[in-house]
Motif scaffolding. Structure first.
Motif, PDB file in Angstrom:
ATOM      1  N   GLN A   2       1.352  -2.564  -0.788  1.00 60.32           N
ATOM      2  CA  GLN A   2       0.239  -2.984   0.061  1.00 60.32           C
ATOM      3  C   GLN A   2      -0.443  -1.746   0.645  1.00 60.32           C
ATOM      4  OE1 GLN A   2       1.199  -4.788   3.897  1.00 60.32           O
ATOM      5  NE2 GLN A   2      -0.273  -6.421   3.487  1.00 60.32           N
ATOM      6  N   LEU A   3      -1.705  -1.538   0.280  1.00 63.37           N
ATOM      7  CA  LEU A   3      -2.452  -0.382   0.771  1.00 63.37           C
ATOM      8  C   LEU A   3      -3.182  -0.745   2.052  1.00 63.37           C
ATOM      9  CD1 LEU A   3      -3.436   2.507   0.385  1.00 63.37           C
ATOM     10  CD2 LEU A   3      -5.289   1.619  -1.042  1.00 63.37           C
ATOM     11  N   ARG A  28      -6.548  -4.927   2.441  1.00 65.79           N
ATOM     12  CA  ARG A  28      -6.034  -6.182   2.974  1.00 65.79           C
ATOM     13  C   ARG A  28      -5.144  -5.966   4.194  1.00 65.79           C
ATOM     14  NH1 ARG A  28      -4.057  -9.226  -2.612  1.00 65.79           N
ATOM     15  NH2 ARG A  28      -6.051  -9.039  -3.758  1.00 65.79           N
ATOM     16  N   ALA A  29      -4.983  -4.697   4.591  1.00 66.14           N
ATOM     17  CA  ALA A  29      -4.055  -4.390   5.675  1.00 66.14           C
ATOM     18  C   ALA A  29      -4.559  -3.209   6.492  1.00 66.14           C
ATOM     19  CB  ALA A  29      -2.665  -4.094   5.116  1.00 66.14           C
ATOM     20  N   LEU A  30      -4.023  -3.115   7.715  1.00 60.92           N
ATOM     21  CA  LEU A  30      -4.421  -2.062   8.648  1.00 60.92           C
ATOM     22  C   LEU A  30      -3.221  -1.692   9.503  1.00 60.92           C
ATOM     23  CD1 LEU A  30      -6.628  -0.355  10.179  1.00 60.92           C
ATOM     24  CD2 LEU A  30      -6.980  -2.382  11.612  1.00 60.92           C
ATOM     25  N   ASP A 238       8.511  -0.393  -2.332  1.00 64.71           N
ATOM     26  CA  ASP A 238       7.296  -1.140  -2.654  1.00 64.71           C
ATOM     27  C   ASP A 238       6.697  -1.732  -1.374  1.00 64.71           C
ATOM     28  OD1 ASP A 238       5.377  -2.048  -4.482  1.00 64.71           O
ATOM     29  OD2 ASP A 238       6.330  -4.020  -4.611  1.00 64.71           O
ATOM     30  N   GLY A 239       6.848  -1.006  -0.273  1.00 63.84           N
ATOM     31  CA  GLY A 239       6.355  -1.484   1.011  1.00 63.84           C
ATOM     32  C   GLY A 239       4.949  -0.998   1.284  1.00 63.84           C
ATOM     33  N   PRO A 240       4.511  -1.086   2.544  1.00 64.49           N
ATOM     34  CA  PRO A 240       3.142  -0.699   2.877  1.00 64.49           C
ATOM     35  C   PRO A 240       2.912   0.798   2.795  1.00 64.49           C
ATOM     36  CG  PRO A 240       4.362  -1.305   4.858  1.00 64.49           C
ATOM     37  CD  PRO A 240       5.234  -1.649   3.692  1.00 64.49           C
ATOM     38  N   CYS A 241       1.682   1.148   2.471  1.00 61.75           N
ATOM     39  CA  CYS A 241       1.234   2.542   2.455  1.00 61.75           C
ATOM     40  C   CYS A 241      -0.089   2.597   3.196  1.00 61.75           C
ATOM     41  CB  CYS A 241       1.059   3.030   1.025  1.00 61.75           C
ATOM     42  SG  CYS A 241       0.259   4.651   0.886  1.00 61.75           S
ATOM     43  N   ALA A 262     -11.427   7.064   1.311  1.00 58.97           N
ATOM     44  CA  ALA A 262      -9.977   7.160   1.476  1.00 58.97           C
ATOM     45  C   ALA A 262      -9.267   6.215   0.514  1.00 58.97           C
ATOM     46  CB  ALA A 262      -9.597   6.833   2.917  1.00 58.97           C
ATOM     47  N   ARG A 263      -9.788   5.014   0.346  1.00 53.96           N
ATOM     48  CA  ARG A 263      -9.169   4.064  -0.574  1.00 53.96           C
ATOM     49  C   ARG A 263      -9.269   4.562  -2.010  1.00 53.96           C
ATOM     50  NH1 ARG A 263     -10.215  -0.726  -3.504  1.00 53.96           N
ATOM     51  NH2 ARG A 263      -8.460  -2.191  -3.371  1.00 53.96           N
ATOM     52  N   GLU A 264     -10.409   5.093  -2.386  1.00 57.26           N
ATOM     53  CA  GLU A 264     -10.558   5.621  -3.741  1.00 57.26           C
ATOM     54  C   GLU A 264      -9.568   6.753  -4.005  1.00 57.26           C
ATOM     55  OE1 GLU A 264     -15.374   4.718  -4.230  1.00 57.26           O
ATOM     56  OE2 GLU A 264     -14.650   6.732  -3.708  1.00 57.26           O
TER      57      GLU A 264
END
Length: 277
Positions: A2-3, A28-30, A238-241, A262-264
């Motif tokens: 999860q990014l 999808r996350a913050l 395989d957790g959040p990043c 940043a996402r790219e």
């Protein structure tokens, strides 16, 4: 994997902006910055924050952070009170974890056993607080000079000796590199006890000069980002990043542009190793 975006990356923007641009940029996350939550809650309730996140389809991964939890003496009661507050907010918004930060070493020659015992004691007390709310504590080693817990190995020793199921680790690229962490140190860590992975990079300067303000977008510096991602994937993480940058130059950018770039950058370094959502 999860990014997530990170509130420190857009430090001068408010919480509402962080949520909005996260969604617009495709996250999808913050990971929420605690000081921004404080400002938001001056005019709103925790339920308003939950509705804001849900309205944008953004999941909270952690609240960052409670700083310098050890060697606090009488001030530790303030640390516990802060833990109560942030864990109550985390519970209200469906956030699984609160990050906690080790303290600087009290002296340059502080014995390691003293550092371990002090942090174990602090973490156990904060763990009891967090457990009241069903929240986990994410313990983040800090690799910069002067800090007392600087490597994955050191943090994992403290976590194991604390013997609490709701205490895990944060692994941050900059702190891993600055603190002299070794990739093989990750092999002994239970991937289920890594609660967050902070993605960033560092410039080619002496490690003595590192600071958060110098962080770069992942892939633009000299940290072993690819190798670290490969090692985390190999142990089954395989957790959040979240993309955690503190660079004042980036704070001057349009927040949405920064979130998109940043996402790219993150996808370029993560995609060879993880399925990213």
């Amino acid at each position: 994997m999860q990014l997530a975006f990170h509130g420190a990356t857009t430090m001068t923007s408010n919480l509402e902006t962080d949520v909005r641009v996260s969604a617009q940029a495709g996250y999808r996350a913050l990971e929420l910055w605690a000081a921004k939550i404080d400002v938001f809650l001056e005019q709103h309730a925790s339920s308003d924050l939950r509705r804001l996140l849900e309205a944008h389809g953004v999941t909270p991964t952690a609240i960052n952070s409670i700083e310098f939890i050890a060697f606090r003496g009488d001030e530790f009661e303030q640390i516990k009170a802060r833990c109560h507050r942030l864990c109550a907010i985390a519970q209200a918004i469906g956030c699984p974890a609160v990050a906690v930060i080790p303290s600087p070493a009290p002296a340059w020659n502080s014995p390691w056993e003293m550092i371990v015992e002090e942090h174990v004691c602090a973490l156990r007390e904060l763990s009891d607080v967090a457990a009241e709310y069903g929240v986990k504590l994410a313990f983040e080693f800090i690799g910069y000079g002067g800090f007392s817990v600087r490597t994955p190995r050191g943090a994992w020793e403290i976590i194991r000796r604390a013997e609490r199921d709701n205490i895990g680790m944060v692994i941050d690229v900059a702190h891993f590199f600055a603190g002299g962490g070794l990739l093989e140190e990750l092999d002994s860590i239970d991937p289920d006890r890594i609660y967050a992975f902070h993605l960033d990079d560092v410039p080619d300067i002496p490690k003595e000069a590192y600071s958060d303000a110098l962080r770069l977008l992942p892939g633009l510096g000299v940290a072993p980002v690819d190798e670290l991602c490969a090692r985390l994937a190999a142990i089954g993480y395989d957790g959040p990043c979240s993309i955690e940058l503190f660079r004042p130059e980036y704070w001057e950018w349009d927040p949405l542009e920064l979130a998109v770039r940043a996402r790219e950058a993150a996808l370029r370094v993560l995609s060879p190793h993880f399925v990213v959502v």
